[in-house]
Design an enzyme around this catalytic site. Structure first.
Site, PDB file in Angstrom:
ATOM      1  CB  SER A   1     -10.464 -42.079  -6.501  1.00  0.00           C
ATOM      2  OG  SER A   1      -9.413 -41.370  -6.486  1.00  0.00           O
TER       3      SER A   1
ATOM      4  CD  GLU B   1      -6.039 -44.655  -2.356  1.00  0.00           C
ATOM      5  OE1 GLU B   1      -5.766 -44.504  -3.241  1.00  0.00           O
ATOM      6  OE2 GLU B   1      -7.075 -43.442  -1.955  1.00  0.00           O
TER       7      GLU B   1
ATOM      8  CG  HIS C   1      -7.144 -46.356  -6.949  1.00  0.00           C
ATOM      9  ND1 HIS C   1      -6.650 -44.713  -5.876  1.00  0.00           N
ATOM     10  CD2 HIS C   1      -7.918 -45.659  -7.704  1.00  0.00           C
ATOM     11  CE1 HIS C   1      -7.221 -44.369  -6.305  1.00  0.00           C
ATOM     12  NE2 HIS C   1      -7.608 -44.082  -7.264  1.00  0.00           N
TER      13      HIS C   1
END
Length: 308
Positions: free
Chosen positions: A105, A204, A274
């Site tokens: 992230s 992602e 995630h």
């Protein structure tokens, strides 16, 4: 006994109980936890002030032996710190102690800037809170996390059929790199984006509509990044909603458009992002990607591992 050094360079834990559950789970895995106090820091939306969060990063590799430095969570905050992180010093200590650095992230910006500055490998992998702090820790995540960290070579098979117009069956080899798409694209035009040629790029994101994903990927193409890669591998892109206005424009339509405008394979189904079910991927390692009609296989090597 494995030492896990907690680092909190971004957000603070949403739920203190989840953070403690994550620490307890790691302890149950035979880990010794250090820098536990970072779980309790808070300043605005951050896990403490900037000096405290910088200090976490500058303690990577500072222990007496090998450690796993693991981000407690993502969120936002690392971008604020980039121009004050001494990547060279961190890299020197990490290499000397064979430190393993893990996060995803928001942590993507650290991993990519570290790769650009030092050539050092970090791992896109689980967080203390969002992964080890779950009521039921995902067995796939757990197996692949310890699996890759304990083996100098690792193979990940993804059995997701790929449309011929997207997949381009064959073998591709290069540096594995990537992470969160929004964070990666934010580094375009900065010295913190590594110059990777003939690489295998994985991305992602969460809560991003397919048109936003397309826009960021087209930015990477127009900046000269995508066309120099061997392949683009898409991980988990969840949390968005389409509307009647989209009129059939969804993730698959976006991917088909990209495949039509890129000369490289555009693969999907990588278990990373995630989501609870995630692989652990070494950013900056060497990878060979075998693409076939039923999916793809990723062979990994050239990354730090846990000492026996």
């Amino acid at each position: 006994m494995t030492t896990v050094r907690l680092i909190a360079p971004s957000g603070y834990p949403n739920d203190a109980a989840v953070a403690e559950r994550g620490v307890a789970f790691l302890e149950g895995q035979g880990c010794t936890i250090v820098n536990r106090e970072c779980l309790h820091r808070r300043h605005q939306r951050f896990a403490g002030g900037e000096l405290a969060r910088l200090a976490d990063l500058h303690q990577i590799g500072a222990g007496s032996g090998q450690e796993i430095a693991m981000a407690i969570r993502g969120g936002y905050g690392l971008t604020r710190l980039l121009d004050r992180i001494d990547f060279i010093d961190i890299g020197r200590r990490a290499q000397a102690t064979n430190a393993i650095i893990v996060g995803h992230s928001d942590f993507t910006v650290f991993s990519l800037a570290y790769l650009a500055a030092t050539g050092g490998v970090t791992f896109a992998g689980p967080h203390v809170c969002s992964d080890f702090g779950l009521e039921t820790v995902d067995p796939f995540m757990l197996e692949h996390f310890w699996g890759v960290l304990r083996s100098p070579t690792y193979t990940l098979r993804v059995d997701v059929p790929q449309p011929k117009e997207c997949a381009h069956p064959g073998r591709y080899a290069g540096t594995l790199w990537g992470g969160n798409l929004a964070m990666l694209s934010s580094l375009v035009g900065t010295p913190y984006l590594p110059d990777i040629r003939d690489g295998i790029l994985f991305v992602e994101d969460i809560n991003e509509h397919p048109y936003r994903i397309e826009r960021m990927l087209l930015q990477l193409q127009q900046a000269g990044v995508l066309d120099t890669q061997q392949a683009l591998v898409l991980g988990d892109f969840s949390g968005y909603r389409t509307t009647p206005y989209d009129a059939g424009y969804d993730f698959d339509a976006m991917r088909a458009y990209l495949a039509e405008h890129l000369s490289i394979p555009v693969l999907t189904g990588l278990p990373f992002g995630h989501c609870p079910t995630k692989a652990t991927l070494p950013i900056g390692a060497q990878a060979t990607l075998d693409v076939d009609a039923t999916g793809f296989t990723l062979h990994l090597s050239g990354y730090p591992t846990l000492r026996a």
